[in-house]
Design a protein around this motif. Sequence first.
Motif, short mmCIF file in Angstrom:
data_model
loop_
_atom_site.label_atom_id
_atom_site.label_comp_id
_atom_site.label_asym_id
_atom_site.label_seq_id
_atom_site.Cartn_x
_atom_site.Cartn_y
_atom_site.Cartn_z
N THR A 223 44.40 12.88 -74.53
CA THR A 223 44.62 13.42 -73.19
C THR A 223 44.82 14.93 -73.24
N VAL A 224 45.65 15.39 -74.16
CA VAL A 224 45.90 16.84 -74.28
C VAL A 224 44.61 17.58 -74.61
N ALA A 225 43.84 17.07 -75.55
CA ALA A 225 42.59 17.73 -75.95
C ALA A 225 41.58 17.73 -74.80
N ALA A 226 41.49 16.62 -74.06
CA ALA A 226 40.54 16.55 -72.95
C ALA A 226 40.93 17.51 -71.83
N ARG A 227 42.20 17.60 -71.56
CA ARG A 227 42.67 18.53 -70.51
C ARG A 227 42.41 19.98 -70.90
N ALA A 228 42.39 20.23 -72.21
CA ALA A 228 42.09 21.59 -72.69
C ALA A 228 40.60 21.86 -72.76
N GLY A 229 39.78 20.85 -72.40
CA GLY A 229 38.35 21.06 -72.32
C GLY A 229 37.55 20.65 -73.53
N ASP A 230 38.17 19.96 -74.51
CA ASP A 230 37.43 19.53 -75.69
C ASP A 230 36.40 18.47 -75.29
N ALA A 231 35.14 18.75 -75.55
CA ALA A 231 34.05 17.87 -75.09
C ALA A 231 34.13 16.48 -75.72
N THR A 232 34.55 16.42 -76.97
CA THR A 232 34.65 15.12 -77.65
C THR A 232 35.72 14.25 -76.98
N ALA A 233 36.86 14.85 -76.68
CA ALA A 233 37.93 14.11 -76.02
C ALA A 233 37.52 13.69 -74.61
N VAL A 234 36.84 14.58 -73.89
CA VAL A 234 36.34 14.22 -72.56
C VAL A 234 35.37 13.04 -72.67
N GLY A 235 34.56 13.03 -73.72
CA GLY A 235 33.63 11.92 -73.93
C GLY A 235 34.34 10.60 -74.17
N VAL A 236 35.50 10.65 -74.82
CA VAL A 236 36.29 9.43 -75.01
C VAL A 236 36.73 8.87 -73.67
N PHE A 237 37.15 9.75 -72.77
CA PHE A 237 37.55 9.29 -71.45
C PHE A 237 36.36 8.77 -70.64
N GLU A 238 35.20 9.38 -70.82
CA GLU A 238 34.00 8.85 -70.15
C GLU A 238 33.73 7.42 -70.60
N LEU A 239 33.87 7.17 -71.89
CA LEU A 239 33.65 5.84 -72.44
C LEU A 239 34.68 4.85 -71.93
N VAL A 240 35.96 5.19 -72.10
CA VAL A 240 37.05 4.27 -71.75
C VAL A 240 37.13 4.09 -70.23
N GLY A 241 36.97 5.19 -69.48
CA GLY A 241 37.00 5.09 -68.02
C GLY A 241 35.84 4.27 -67.49
N GLY A 242 34.67 4.40 -68.10
CA GLY A 242 33.53 3.59 -67.69
C GLY A 242 33.77 2.11 -67.92
N ARG A 243 34.37 1.79 -69.04
CA ARG A 243 34.70 0.38 -69.30
C ARG A 243 35.68 -0.15 -68.26
N LEU A 244 36.67 0.68 -67.93
CA LEU A 244 37.62 0.28 -66.89
C LEU A 244 36.88 0.01 -65.58
N GLY A 245 35.93 0.87 -65.26
CA GLY A 245 35.18 0.72 -64.02
C GLY A 245 34.38 -0.57 -63.95
#
Length: 320
Positions: A223-245
């Motif tokens: 979460t900290v890395a994604a909020r700081a703009g790290d593309a890899t961390a943002v990609g993790v949220f895309e994956l996990v958030g998509g599964r949630l969806g």
Amino acid sequence: MPTQPEAIGVDLGGTKMLLGVLDGDSKTVWESRERSAGESEEELVEMLVREIGAARAARAGVEAVGMGIPATIDHDKGLAVAAVNLPIEDLPIRDLVAERTGLPAFVDNDANVAALAEHRFGAARGTENAVMLTIGTGIGGGLILGGEIYRGATGAGAELGHMTIQMDGPGCQGSCPNRGCVEAFASGTALGREGLAAAEAAPDSALGRLLAAGEPVDGKAVTVAARAGDATAVGVFELVGGRLGVALASFANIFEPEVIVIGGGVLAAGDLLLEPARRELRERALRPMNRTPVVAAELGEDAGMIGAAALARIELEREG
């Protein structure tokens, strides 16, 4: 003048316990937080009794205690039947706590009471039909149908975190016997696991550098890395958030709620998690359910505690 009795609310999570007192105006006037991870049944009950005693010492007017437990519940018998992330099995927790404290005690699933809190005081105010997921160590589910908590035949219903989204997926965590549950794919535990895999695959990313430095790569770090703009961390949220969806689309199709509320510790990520989930729901759900709003819980990590106290007051009134 206060219109309702003061009540203790207990939110017993997979790793921590939050206990608070709601006054007659539904304001939190006292609270405590304790770790619950690794405790035995006996130790959990001892901890509950101890903290309830501390709350009563601070607020002498308390009249009842409500408990939200991350377990399947036999509502009529007051049993915590089975928990995925805590060592609980057929625990008569309502009667044990009542006997040890002298207070009327009531118990429900933790996500049920969180849903009750959001329905009475938070993001689902004014609705008749709402779905809530609490995403932390695992994923809990709560349903408000026709303005009331839906519990199923015995009180164990609405285990929404254990909807299967992949038939041959990985085994679920804890004591769940299923495979491919949304909990296995989109919980805080899953977020940390995917973050670690991403760190190993991308050593030059912020997550990769954390791993190389021997720092923990868990859900908080992602979460900290994604909020700081790290593309890899943002990609993790895309994956996990998509599964949630994927799961949210099914809940929308089945229940046609006015709103889906997402709470729990993972909500620190906000739209990093919710936007991919909303996108999947829009693409997968039938019309008009594909327009179901997906919103963040308003009561934060206090929802379970507030809802448990509200449950105690509702049940006390029914018994009276």
